[in-house]
Design a protein around this motif. Structure first.
Motif, PDB file in Angstrom:
ATOM      1  N   ARG A  34      -8.594  10.464  -7.058  1.00 37.62           N
ATOM      2  CA  ARG A  34      -8.730   9.015  -7.483  1.00 37.62           C
ATOM      3  C   ARG A  34      -8.480   8.803  -8.852  1.00 37.62           C
ATOM      4  O   ARG A  34      -7.556   7.849  -9.242  1.00 37.62           O
ATOM      5  CB  ARG A  34     -10.244   8.744  -7.127  1.00 37.62           C
ATOM      6  CG  ARG A  34     -10.499   7.272  -7.479  1.00 37.62           C
ATOM      7  CD  ARG A  34     -12.058   6.831  -7.370  1.00 37.62           C
ATOM      8  NE  ARG A  34     -12.258   6.910  -5.885  1.00 37.62           N
ATOM      9  CZ  ARG A  34     -12.133   5.934  -5.085  1.00 37.62           C
ATOM     10  NH1 ARG A  34     -11.522   4.780  -5.499  1.00 37.62           N
ATOM     11  NH2 ARG A  34     -12.798   5.917  -3.762  1.00 37.62           N
ATOM     12  N   TYR A  93      -7.820   3.658  -3.205  1.00 34.40           N
ATOM     13  CA  TYR A  93      -8.697   3.943  -2.040  1.00 34.40           C
ATOM     14  C   TYR A  93      -8.526   5.275  -1.650  1.00 34.40           C
ATOM     15  O   TYR A  93      -7.305   6.102  -1.629  1.00 34.40           O
ATOM     16  CB  TYR A  93      -8.209   3.029  -0.691  1.00 34.40           C
ATOM     17  CG  TYR A  93      -8.782   1.459  -1.117  1.00 34.40           C
ATOM     18  CD1 TYR A  93     -10.108   1.163  -0.798  1.00 34.40           C
ATOM     19  CD2 TYR A  93      -7.874   0.811  -1.607  1.00 34.40           C
ATOM     20  CE1 TYR A  93     -10.447  -0.186  -0.985  1.00 34.40           C
ATOM     21  CE2 TYR A  93      -8.191  -0.590  -1.744  1.00 34.40           C
ATOM     22  CZ  TYR A  93      -9.373  -1.047  -1.632  1.00 34.40           C
ATOM     23  OH  TYR A  93      -9.870  -2.517  -1.799  1.00 34.40           O
ATOM     24  N   VAL A 120      -3.304   4.931  -2.088  1.00 34.80           N
ATOM     25  CA  VAL A 120      -4.096   5.421  -0.976  1.00 34.80           C
ATOM     26  C   VAL A 120      -4.102   6.876  -1.021  1.00 34.80           C
ATOM     27  O   VAL A 120      -2.879   7.237  -0.813  1.00 34.80           O
ATOM     28  CB  VAL A 120      -3.885   4.995   0.278  1.00 34.80           C
ATOM     29  CG1 VAL A 120      -4.846   5.781   1.482  1.00 34.80           C
ATOM     30  CG2 VAL A 120      -3.970   3.490   0.509  1.00 34.80           C
ATOM     31  N   SER A 171      -5.565  10.937  -0.188  1.00 35.07           N
ATOM     32  CA  SER A 171      -6.439  11.468   0.944  1.00 35.07           C
ATOM     33  C   SER A 171      -7.668  12.424   0.359  1.00 35.07           C
ATOM     34  O   SER A 171      -8.422  12.605   1.326  1.00 35.07           O
ATOM     35  CB  SER A 171      -5.634  12.385   1.550  1.00 35.07           C
ATOM     36  OG  SER A 171      -5.201  13.655   0.736  1.00 35.07           O
ATOM     37  N   SER A 183      -8.736   7.797   1.684  1.00 34.21           N
ATOM     38  CA  SER A 183      -8.394   7.847   3.365  1.00 34.21           C
ATOM     39  C   SER A 183      -9.357   8.368   4.062  1.00 34.21           C
ATOM     40  O   SER A 183      -9.623   8.118   5.151  1.00 34.21           O
ATOM     41  CB  SER A 183      -7.223   8.009   3.787  1.00 34.21           C
ATOM     42  OG  SER A 183      -6.789   9.363   3.385  1.00 34.21           O
ATOM     43  N   GLY A 184     -10.329   9.372   3.334  1.00 30.44           N
ATOM     44  CA  GLY A 184     -11.174  10.131   4.149  1.00 30.44           C
ATOM     45  C   GLY A 184     -10.781  11.503   4.555  1.00 30.44           C
ATOM     46  O   GLY A 184     -11.625  12.195   4.965  1.00 30.44           O
ATOM     47  N   LEU A 213       0.803   5.247   0.176  1.00 36.45           N
ATOM     48  CA  LEU A 213       0.127   6.372   0.696  1.00 36.45           C
ATOM     49  C   LEU A 213       0.676   7.462  -0.138  1.00 36.45           C
ATOM     50  O   LEU A 213       1.932   7.834   0.156  1.00 36.45           O
ATOM     51  CB  LEU A 213      -0.059   6.462   2.361  1.00 36.45           C
ATOM     52  CG  LEU A 213      -1.043   5.705   3.099  1.00 36.45           C
ATOM     53  CD1 LEU A 213      -0.273   4.080   3.057  1.00 36.45           C
ATOM     54  CD2 LEU A 213      -1.460   6.317   4.368  1.00 36.45           C
ATOM     55  N   ALA A 251       0.774  -1.276   0.043  1.00 40.64           N
ATOM     56  CA  ALA A 251      -0.061  -0.041  -0.097  1.00 40.64           C
ATOM     57  C   ALA A 251       1.041   1.163   0.011  1.00 40.64           C
ATOM     58  O   ALA A 251       1.732   1.372   0.924  1.00 40.64           O
ATOM     59  CB  ALA A 251      -0.835   0.059   1.296  1.00 40.64           C
ATOM     60  N   LYS A 279       0.182  11.870  -1.850  1.00 37.29           N
ATOM     61  CA  LYS A 279      -0.268  12.993  -2.466  1.00 37.29           C
ATOM     62  C   LYS A 279       0.065  13.465  -3.694  1.00 37.29           C
ATOM     63  O   LYS A 279       1.140  13.268  -3.985  1.00 37.29           O
ATOM     64  CB  LYS A 279      -0.007  14.058  -1.172  1.00 37.29           C
ATOM     65  CG  LYS A 279      -0.762  14.016  -0.127  1.00 37.29           C
ATOM     66  CD  LYS A 279      -0.574  15.387   0.671  1.00 37.29           C
ATOM     67  CE  LYS A 279      -1.103  15.054   1.998  1.00 37.29           C
ATOM     68  NZ  LYS A 279      -0.815  16.395   2.768  1.00 37.29           N
ATOM     69  N   GLU A 330      -7.630  15.052   4.534  1.00 36.19           N
ATOM     70  CA  GLU A 330      -6.203  15.084   4.893  1.00 36.19           C
ATOM     71  C   GLU A 330      -5.707  15.455   6.195  1.00 36.19           C
ATOM     72  O   GLU A 330      -6.039  16.117   6.891  1.00 36.19           O
ATOM     73  CB  GLU A 330      -5.824  16.651   3.639  1.00 36.19           C
ATOM     74  CG  GLU A 330      -5.713  16.154   2.438  1.00 36.19           C
ATOM     75  CD  GLU A 330      -5.357  17.277   1.710  1.00 36.19           C
ATOM     76  OE1 GLU A 330      -4.451  18.209   1.963  1.00 36.19           O
ATOM     77  OE2 GLU A 330      -5.762  17.123   0.398  1.00 36.19           O
TER      78      GLU A 330
END
Length: 84
Positions: A66, A79, A59, A61, A81-82, A12, A10, A14, A84
């Motif tokens: 997307r 995904y 992933v 933020s 993450s929901g 993560l 995974a 930006k 920042e």
């Protein structure tokens, strides 16, 4: 080929942007150079991910990122993450 028996990586991340850069670095070298550095770091991470033999998940933020993330690597799961 099923990837269920292989490990999952995974990442993560930006999306590199002048507005979303690293403020401390930007203060030292300027926003343009900070953006260049962020893009190079992303490219290095993506190079490793492309060679990974298992499942890859990116992933982000922000929902707005997307489509961008999906365009980085073929057959990748993305995904949000929901926040920042």
């Amino acid at each position: 080929m099923s990837l269920s028996h292989l490990p999952t990586m995974a990442l993560l991340l930006k999306r590199p942007s002048i507005r979303r850069g690293l403020p401390q670095l930007s203060a030292e070298v300027g926003p343009g150079m900070t953006l260049d550095i962020a893009q190079h770091l992303l490219n290095c991470a993506l190079e490793d991910v492309r060679e990974f033999p298992g499942r890859v998940v990116l992933v982000v933020s922000r929902e707005d990122d997307r489509d961008w993330a999906e365009s980085l690597i073929d057959n990748v799961e993305v995904y949000v993450s929901g926040g920042e």
